[in-house]
Design a protein around this motif. Structure first.
Motif, PDB file in Angstrom:
ATOM      1  N   SER A  88      19.449 -40.796  -1.224  1.00  0.00           N
ATOM      2  CA  SER A  88      20.597 -40.086  -1.783  1.00  0.00           C
ATOM      3  C   SER A  88      21.353 -40.966  -2.771  1.00  0.00           C
ATOM      4  O   SER A  88      21.749 -40.513  -3.849  1.00  0.00           O
ATOM      5  CB  SER A  88      21.537 -39.643  -0.655  1.00  0.00           C
ATOM      6  OG  SER A  88      20.888 -38.749   0.215  1.00  0.00           O
ATOM      7  N   LYS A 146      31.451 -39.965   5.542  1.00  0.00           N
ATOM      8  CA  LYS A 146      30.092 -39.811   5.037  1.00  0.00           C
ATOM      9  C   LYS A 146      30.037 -39.933   3.519  1.00  0.00           C
ATOM     10  O   LYS A 146      29.174 -40.619   2.966  1.00  0.00           O
ATOM     11  CB  LYS A 146      29.529 -38.456   5.469  1.00  0.00           C
ATOM     12  CG  LYS A 146      28.089 -38.237   5.031  1.00  0.00           C
ATOM     13  CD  LYS A 146      27.559 -36.902   5.513  1.00  0.00           C
ATOM     14  CE  LYS A 146      26.105 -36.715   5.075  1.00  0.00           C
ATOM     15  NZ  LYS A 146      25.553 -35.423   5.522  1.00  0.00           N
ATOM     16  N   LEU A 150      27.998 -42.763   1.035  1.00  0.00           N
ATOM     17  CA  LEU A 150      27.113 -42.378  -0.067  1.00  0.00           C
ATOM     18  C   LEU A 150      27.562 -43.007  -1.382  1.00  0.00           C
ATOM     19  O   LEU A 150      26.748 -43.523  -2.148  1.00  0.00           O
ATOM     20  CB  LEU A 150      27.089 -40.850  -0.206  1.00  0.00           C
ATOM     21  CG  LEU A 150      26.254 -40.076   0.810  1.00  0.00           C
ATOM     22  CD1 LEU A 150      26.563 -38.590   0.717  1.00  0.00           C
ATOM     23  CD2 LEU A 150      24.772 -40.319   0.574  1.00  0.00           C
ATOM     24  N   GLN A 322      23.399 -33.086  -0.280  1.00  0.00           N
ATOM     25  CA  GLN A 322      24.630 -33.113   0.508  1.00  0.00           C
ATOM     26  C   GLN A 322      25.438 -31.832   0.290  1.00  0.00           C
ATOM     27  O   GLN A 322      25.213 -31.086  -0.662  1.00  0.00           O
ATOM     28  CB  GLN A 322      25.469 -34.343   0.128  1.00  0.00           C
ATOM     29  CG  GLN A 322      24.725 -35.654   0.238  1.00  0.00           C
ATOM     30  CD  GLN A 322      24.191 -35.915   1.634  1.00  0.00           C
ATOM     31  OE1 GLN A 322      24.856 -35.632   2.624  1.00  0.00           O
ATOM     32  NE2 GLN A 322      22.973 -36.437   1.710  1.00  0.00           N
ATOM     33  N   SER A 323      26.411 -31.612   1.153  1.00  0.00           N
ATOM     34  CA  SER A 323      27.221 -30.398   1.094  1.00  0.00           C
ATOM     35  C   SER A 323      28.190 -30.449  -0.083  1.00  0.00           C
ATOM     36  O   SER A 323      28.461 -31.523  -0.654  1.00  0.00           O
ATOM     37  CB  SER A 323      28.012 -30.232   2.391  1.00  0.00           C
ATOM     38  OG  SER A 323      28.992 -31.247   2.504  1.00  0.00           O
ATOM     39  N   THR A 326      31.221 -32.770   0.638  1.00  0.00           N
ATOM     40  CA  THR A 326      30.862 -34.187   0.451  1.00  0.00           C
ATOM     41  C   THR A 326      30.746 -34.517  -1.027  1.00  0.00           C
ATOM     42  O   THR A 326      31.207 -35.577  -1.476  1.00  0.00           O
ATOM     43  CB  THR A 326      29.530 -34.487   1.162  1.00  0.00           C
ATOM     44  OG1 THR A 326      29.664 -34.203   2.547  1.00  0.00           O
ATOM     45  CG2 THR A 326      29.125 -35.942   0.976  1.00  0.00           C
ATOM     46  N   THR A 403      21.135 -27.526  -0.240  1.00  0.00           N
ATOM     47  CA  THR A 403      21.555 -28.742   0.461  1.00  0.00           C
ATOM     48  C   THR A 403      21.031 -28.802   1.877  1.00  0.00           C
ATOM     49  O   THR A 403      20.932 -29.869   2.448  1.00  0.00           O
ATOM     50  CB  THR A 403      23.093 -28.865   0.485  1.00  0.00           C
ATOM     51  OG1 THR A 403      23.652 -27.678   1.051  1.00  0.00           O
ATOM     52  CG2 THR A 403      23.632 -29.059  -0.909  1.00  0.00           C
ATOM     53  N   LYS A 407      16.561 -31.713   2.332  1.00  0.00           N
ATOM     54  CA  LYS A 407      16.327 -32.939   3.074  1.00  0.00           C
ATOM     55  C   LYS A 407      14.905 -33.023   3.585  1.00  0.00           C
ATOM     56  O   LYS A 407      14.471 -34.066   4.028  1.00  0.00           O
ATOM     57  CB  LYS A 407      17.327 -33.043   4.228  1.00  0.00           C
ATOM     58  CG  LYS A 407      18.739 -33.257   3.701  1.00  0.00           C
ATOM     59  CD  LYS A 407      19.748 -33.320   4.798  1.00  0.00           C
ATOM     60  CE  LYS A 407      21.147 -33.477   4.221  1.00  0.00           C
ATOM     61  NZ  LYS A 407      22.193 -33.436   5.220  1.00  0.00           N
TER      62      LYS A 407
END
Length: 770
Positions: A88, A146, A150, A322-323, A326, A403, A407
């Motif tokens: 990420s 979080k 990142l 990611q969301s 975030t 998102t 992953k």
């Protein structure tokens, strides 16, 4: 008595900084902005307060501030954490840097600046400020969020990528066009140095700290940690990296050790002091007349930095899977440029390829955007709430789907994924290491040996032998990438075999190529022929049990150092579980499977059916006509109706199951696979007599033990004690179902599995008393 200007300057800095930051604290404003404003107040550009006299000395203290801040960041952001956000973080950094390079260059063209000014401006705008963001996260207690992890990971990647950007900019500046071969060559060299430097640091520093741990009081911890920090800074400078990267690597390596919390607590006052001096020095760079003269470009560039960094970092975080929340919170953090912009500007000035006005302009932009950063962080929450309530449903659904699905980008076989990742990582690391060993041997050791021996031929010969010997463990490690998965894939599908063999052949050629590079200094024959000839010793290395054992030792030591703090925490947790009646780590790591011999007249020995390399489990018991044969020897002849109970880790059990299911003489029983804990405890319920039950016994290897420095294969423990080594504890490192070529060392804790006969033999042999 005359007081040196440095002391007076520091007194002025700290007094003004204390007053201004106290006011900012009272007004609930970020302290870092108070430091910057204090710097402006005591700079030559502000006439109403006393001014710092010796700017050069303050610059040196500010450089120390950058070093110690990056060291502190490393202590809080270990390489273990980097590996968890690595993919990420790389996506975010790549997105932001590429987009801002393009946008920055375009803004320069829009302003009518020279070509080199435009290119360098793009470089200056492509990276956010690690120091500003880190300080703001600390102040708002966001470091453990979080999105913060990142962003910090992306900033580390940016710092590393920035070094290579300097190489590109230097090449462009000198030739006014990109010399591809030279530039790629330099980048490869820098990457190779970085890899070997990192591996050596992780391999050596934690081990050294373990050796001296009993001598470390608080004073020595501070001295040793600062020594390691400045030593890594010196190495970084020697091989061409920035001092901040060297400091960060030192902190990250120490962050993985059990001393990290102690170091962090003791080092915090030092970091805060020098960090304050750094931020004050940034404020001293503010030039009001430049703000007036270049007001329009400064405002335009500030808007571009804030909006561009915010937009592209948000997009990058979304692209990394990611969301939206975030992404918005992370994107609103990266709205400034910082210290690396000054480095890029200084490079352009030293090479004489950029205009003189660009440096002060970029300083003003950096200060303004740094000043805006805390306010933008506060805006992230309301902006996300606004977007969440106003975005069209189909857009929100698309983002959510991406998102959540992104992953697991690869839908192919998980075993192939695991194998390829392991193989690529090992190949890259080992290739870089062997390349650096070759360069060190040729450039440094060979001239010294020739001079000392007064002979060109002998010097080159000794150099070649030493370098090849140093390369052998790396070649072995590269060629034995995840052996369990390799054999599992081999037996899983016959169509896997050609790509597996091809990948192994490629790695053999790579290893042989490095050997051939060294040998070519002695024998002047075609390189291709040398590679072919060098493939022979490489293949021998692959087959050598001794070399494999040495390689396993090096790998386990590296893993123990890399995860030292994590392993220590896990061991403490296991200790608490054991005291409460819990179970040992082996219980959850190993599995027991059962197969039954079904072929009438079957009379093969265990050695014959286990000769396939994919058979990596251990046969711990044979059940024959209601009788139990614990820890059978390899010469035991199997019969129709025998039930074989075997133990191994998940991949070993899976590979063995796939292998045996293809055989006609044996079948999988209806008994489900069990974890070791359940298998041990259920023996009584299944009617196994107490005298025939299997048990696990821990045995510590004492100083005089005859098994020290022997591999499991050559230790004769199975034959002598009727025991199977199912696990080894080496310090805090657990090894479940270790490879039979693993070498045993003093103080290893061997976990042996066997029946009552094993216990009797261990007691008689004095092995349990060692």
């Amino acid at each position: 008595m005359h007081i040196d200007h440095l002391i007076l300057d520091l007194a002025l800095i700290l007094i003004v900084a204390a007053i201004v930051t106290l006011i900012f604290k009272k007004l609930k404003q970020p302290v870092v902005l108070g430091y910057i404003l204090a710097g402006f107040f005591i700079s030559p550009n502000f006439q109403y307060l006393p001014t710092v006299v010796d700017l050069a000395d303050i610059g040196t203290w500010a450089d120390l501030g950058v070093i110690f801040l990056m060291f502190g960041l490393g202590l809080e952001f270990s390489f273990k954490k980097i590996t968890t956000v690595g993919g990420s973080a790389f996506t975010i950094a790549l997105t932001v840097m590429v987009c801002m390079l393009v946008v920055g260059t375009g803004v320069g063209n829009l302003l009518g600046w020279d070509k080199m000014d435009c290119i360098f401006l793009g470089g200056m705008l492509s990276m956010s400020s690690t120091m500003i963001i880190m300080k703001a996260y600390e102040e708002y207690h966001m470091k453990n969020e979080k999105f913060a992890q990142l962003v910090l990971g992306a900033l580390v990647i940016e710092d590393i990528a920035g070094i290579f950007m300097l190489i590109v900019l230097s090449t462009i500046s000198v030739s006014h066009n990109v010399s591809g071969v030279d530039m790629v060559g330099e980048i490869i060299m820098m990457l190779a140095y970085l890899v070997i430097w990192l591996l050596a640091g992780i391999f050596l520093i934690p081990s050294a700290l373990q050796k001296i741990s009993k001598l470390l009081n608080d004073e020595m911890v501070v001295i040793v940690s600062i020594a390691i920090c400045l030593g890594m800074v010196g190495i970084a400078d020697l091989i061409g990296f920035s001092s901040s990267l060297g400091a960060f690597m030192a902190g990250s390596i120490l962050a993985g050790t059990v001393q990290s919390v102690r170091i962090e607590v003791l080092f915090k006052p030092i970091k805060d002091f020098f960090g304050a001096v750094f931020f004050v020095s940034v404020g001293m760079l503010i030039q009001p007349h430049m703000l007036v003269e270049y007001l329009v470009p400064i405002i335009l560039i500030c808007v571009v930095v804030i909006l561009g960094q915010m937009l592209f970092s948000t997009i990058g975080i979304l692209l990394s899977g990611q969301s939206l929340e975030t992404a918005v919170k992370g994107g609103f953090s990266m709205v400034q440029i910082g210290e690396f912009s000054f480095i890029v500007a200084s490079l352009g000035m030293s090479l004489g390829v950029i205009s003189e006005f660009l440096y002060p302009v970029i300083v003003c932009v950096s200060v303004i955007t740094s000043f805006v950063t805390p306010s933008m962080m506060k805006l992230a929450g309301p902006v996300y709430a606004f977007l969440d309530s106003h975005l069209p449903k189909y857009v929100k659904l698309m983002i959510k789907r991406y998102t959540s699905d992104n992953k697991s980008m690869f839908d192919m076989d998980d075993d192939w994924n695991g194998f390829i990742k392991s193989m690529v990582l090992r190949t890259v690391l080992c290739s870089a290491s062997m390349f650096v060993l070759y360069l060190v041997g040729i450039k440094w050791f060979e001239p010294i040996l020739i001079l000392k021996l007064n002979s060109l031929q002998r010097g080159q010969l000794i150099m070649a032998v030493l370098v090849i010997l140093a390369m052998i463990p790396f070649a072995s490690y590269m060629l034995n990438a995840n052996v369990t998965l390799w054999y599992k894939l081999w037996v899983k599908n016959r169509y896997n075999r050609l790509p597996l063999l091809t990948l192994r052949a490629v790695r053999i050629v790579i290893a042989a190529g490095f050997f051939a590079l060294v040998v070519r200094h002695l024998i002047r024959i075609p390189f291709v022929l040398l590679v072919i000839l060098s493939s022979i010793p490489v293949i021998i290395i692959v087959r050598s049990d001794f070399i494999k054992g040495v390689t396993i030792t090096m790998e386990k030591r590296f893993i123990a150092n890399f995860s030292e703090k994590t392993l220590e925490r896990q061991k403490l947790q296991q200790g608490r579980l054991n005291r409460k009646g819990g179970f040992h780590w082996l219980n959850e790591s190993l599995y027991v499977i059962e197969f039954e011999i079904t072929a009438p007249g079957f009379d093969k020995t265990i050695a014959e059916i286990t000769k396939d390399r994919a058979f990596m489990v251990a046969i711990i018991r044979i059940i024959r006509d209601g009788k139990y044969i614990n820890t059978p020897s390899k010469d035991e002849v199997l019969q129709c109706g025998d039930i074989l109970q075997m133990v191994g880790n998940w991949d070993q059990v899976d590979a063995c199951t796939i292998l045996l299911e293809k055989e006609r003489y044996i079948k999988y029983t209806d008994t489900p696979d069990k974890i070791l804990k359940d298998f041990i405890y259920e023996q009584t319920f299944h009617g196994v007599p107490v005298e025939d039950q299997l048990v696990c016994v821990p045995v510590k290897v004492g100083a005089g033990s005859e098994v020290i420095l022997k591999s499991i294969r050559n230790s004769n423990i199975r034959r002598r004690f009727k025991a199977t080594i199912i696990g080894i504890e080496r310090g805090n490192l657990p090894m479940a179902a270790p490879d039979i070529d693993t070498i045993i060392y003093k103080d290893d804790m061997l976990w042996l599995m066997g029946g009552n006969e094993m216990v009797k033999r261990l007691v008689r042999g004095g092995f349990m008393n060692e």
